[in-house]
Design a protein around this motif. Sequence first.
Motif, mmCIF file in Angstrom:
data_model
loop_
_atom_site.group_PDB
_atom_site.id
_atom_site.type_symbol
_atom_site.label_atom_id
_atom_site.label_comp_id
_atom_site.label_asym_id
_atom_site.label_seq_id
_atom_site.Cartn_x
_atom_site.Cartn_y
_atom_site.Cartn_z
ATOM 1 N N ASP A 1 -3.731 9.773 -4.757
ATOM 2 C CA ASP A 1 -3.312 11.147 -4.464
ATOM 3 C C ASP A 1 -4.491 12.023 -4.073
ATOM 4 N N SER A 2 -5.657 11.722 -4.628
ATOM 5 C CA SER A 2 -6.837 12.563 -4.389
ATOM 6 C C SER A 2 -7.346 12.488 -2.956
ATOM 7 N N VAL A 3 -6.951 11.449 -2.226
ATOM 8 C CA VAL A 3 -7.428 11.299 -0.847
ATOM 9 C C VAL A 3 -6.290 11.271 0.170
ATOM 10 N N LYS A 4 -5.055 11.273 -0.311
ATOM 11 C CA LYS A 4 -3.910 11.183 0.594
ATOM 12 C C LYS A 4 -3.938 12.349 1.571
ATOM 13 N N GLY A 5 -3.800 12.040 2.852
ATOM 14 C CA GLY A 5 -3.848 13.052 3.887
ATOM 15 C C GLY A 5 -5.227 13.261 4.465
ATOM 16 N N ARG A 6 -6.255 12.784 3.759
ATOM 17 C CA ARG A 6 -7.628 12.928 4.243
ATOM 18 C C ARG A 6 -8.250 11.597 4.622
ATOM 19 N N CYS A 7 -7.678 10.513 4.153
ATOM 20 C CA CYS A 7 -8.255 9.198 4.390
ATOM 21 C C CYS A 7 -7.254 8.280 5.085
ATOM 22 N N THR A 8 -7.810 7.391 5.876
ATOM 23 C CA THR A 8 -7.000 6.364 6.524
ATOM 24 C C THR A 8 -7.704 5.037 6.373
ATOM 25 N N ILE A 9 -6.984 4.068 5.832
ATOM 26 C CA ILE A 9 -7.520 2.721 5.735
ATOM 27 C C ILE A 9 -6.919 1.888 6.849
ATOM 28 N N SER A 10 -7.748 1.058 7.456
ATOM 29 C CA SER A 10 -7.271 0.210 8.551
ATOM 30 C C SER A 10 -8.038 -1.093 8.522
ATOM 31 N N ARG A 11 -7.562 -2.054 9.288
ATOM 32 C CA ARG A 11 -8.251 -3.343 9.295
ATOM 33 C C ARG A 11 -8.251 -3.935 10.688
ATOM 34 N N ASP A 12 -9.250 -4.762 10.930
ATOM 35 C CA ASP A 12 -9.373 -5.526 12.169
ATOM 36 C C ASP A 12 -9.341 -6.996 11.775
ATOM 37 N N ASN A 13 -8.219 -7.638 12.040
ATOM 38 C CA ASN A 13 -8.062 -9.036 11.616
ATOM 39 C C ASN A 13 -9.060 -9.960 12.293
ATOM 40 N N VAL A 14 -9.355 -9.684 13.548
ATOM 41 C CA VAL A 14 -10.259 -10.560 14.291
ATOM 42 C C VAL A 14 -11.673 -10.473 13.704
ATOM 43 N N LYS A 15 -12.103 -9.269 13.396
ATOM 44 C CA LYS A 15 -13.438 -9.076 12.854
ATOM 45 C C LYS A 15 -13.481 -9.265 11.341
ATOM 46 N N ASN A 16 -12.298 -9.443 10.741
ATOM 47 C CA ASN A 16 -12.222 -9.584 9.279
ATOM 48 C C ASN A 16 -12.904 -8.397 8.597
ATOM 49 N N THR A 17 -12.601 -7.237 9.072
ATOM 50 C CA THR A 17 -13.246 -6.013 8.609
ATOM 51 C C THR A 17 -12.200 -4.970 8.277
ATOM 52 N N VAL A 18 -12.443 -4.236 7.209
ATOM 53 C CA VAL A 18 -11.573 -3.135 6.827
ATOM 54 C C VAL A 18 -12.379 -1.850 6.898
ATOM 55 N N TYR A 19 -11.701 -0.764 7.256
ATOM 56 C CA TYR A 19 -12.356 0.517 7.437
ATOM 57 C C TYR A 19 -11.710 1.568 6.545
ATOM 58 N N LEU A 20 -12.500 2.563 6.205
ATOM 59 C CA LEU A 20 -11.968 3.730 5.509
ATOM 60 C C LEU A 20 -12.495 4.962 6.234
ATOM 61 N N GLN A 21 -11.606 5.631 6.926
ATOM 62 C CA GLN A 21 -11.941 6.876 7.608
ATOM 63 C C GLN A 21 -11.682 8.025 6.635
ATOM 64 N N MET A 22 -12.687 8.825 6.401
ATOM 65 C CA MET A 22 -12.561 9.944 5.472
ATOM 66 C C MET A 22 -12.849 11.241 6.216
ATOM 67 N N ASN A 23 -11.932 12.174 6.146
ATOM 68 C CA ASN A 23 -12.071 13.478 6.783
ATOM 69 C C ASN A 23 -12.037 14.569 5.716
ATOM 70 N N GLY A 24 -12.491 15.743 6.097
ATOM 71 C CA GLY A 24 -12.471 16.842 5.153
ATOM 72 C C GLY A 24 -13.204 16.522 3.867
ATOM 73 N N LEU A 25 -14.395 15.968 3.987
ATOM 74 C CA LEU A 25 -15.142 15.534 2.808
ATOM 75 C C LEU A 25 -15.391 16.687 1.846
ATOM 76 N N LYS A 26 -15.335 16.350 0.566
ATOM 77 C CA LYS A 26 -15.577 17.306 -0.501
ATOM 78 C C LYS A 26 -16.700 16.800 -1.390
ATOM 79 N N PRO A 27 -17.414 17.690 -2.064
ATOM 80 C CA PRO A 27 -18.434 17.220 -3.013
ATOM 81 C C PRO A 27 -17.870 16.236 -4.042
ATOM 82 N N ASP A 28 -16.608 16.398 -4.404
ATOM 83 C CA ASP A 28 -15.990 15.473 -5.358
ATOM 84 C C ASP A 28 -15.829 14.060 -4.803
ATOM 85 N N ASP A 29 -16.022 13.896 -3.511
ATOM 86 C CA ASP A 29 -15.962 12.556 -2.921
ATOM 87 C C ASP A 29 -17.261 11.791 -3.137
ATOM 88 N N THR A 30 -18.275 12.454 -3.657
ATOM 89 C CA THR A 30 -19.551 11.802 -3.907
ATOM 90 C C THR A 30 -19.378 10.672 -4.911
#
Length: 122
Positions: free
Chosen positions: A62-91
């Motif tokens: 809930d603390s990141v819903k709406g600000r973060c997007t998780i995605s993956r690239d199957n070919v690269k076997n890599t997962v990403y976390l896009q974080m927007n609207g960063l807050k000091p509490d995200d430290t």
Amino acid sequence: QVQLVESGGGLMQAGGSLRLSCSASGRTLSTSTRAWFRQAPGKEREFVAAISWIESYTNYADSVKGRCTISRDNVKNTVYLQMNGLKPDDTAVYFCAAGPTILPVARAYNFWGQGTQVTVSS
């Protein structure tokens, strides 16, 4: 053996954005769920987001819903976390994890990366 390596952390300004990456090597993880957790100093490790590898079901704290997007690239076997609207509490140190389920609890994940530091200044 499986290795997970995170990258993309750093010092950010509040309100900014960043993208964390987690690449995997070793035994194929194409059927595993990938997740991101974070741990701030003096606090327990907490769930951030998870994505199933085949169906791309996602789950967010809930603390990141709406600000973060998780995605993956199957070919690269890599997962990403896009974080927007960063807050000091995200430290925190952000950890990538892999496991068989999409549960938002650390014990559900078998493999962990070493973590990448994210610091958000106000």
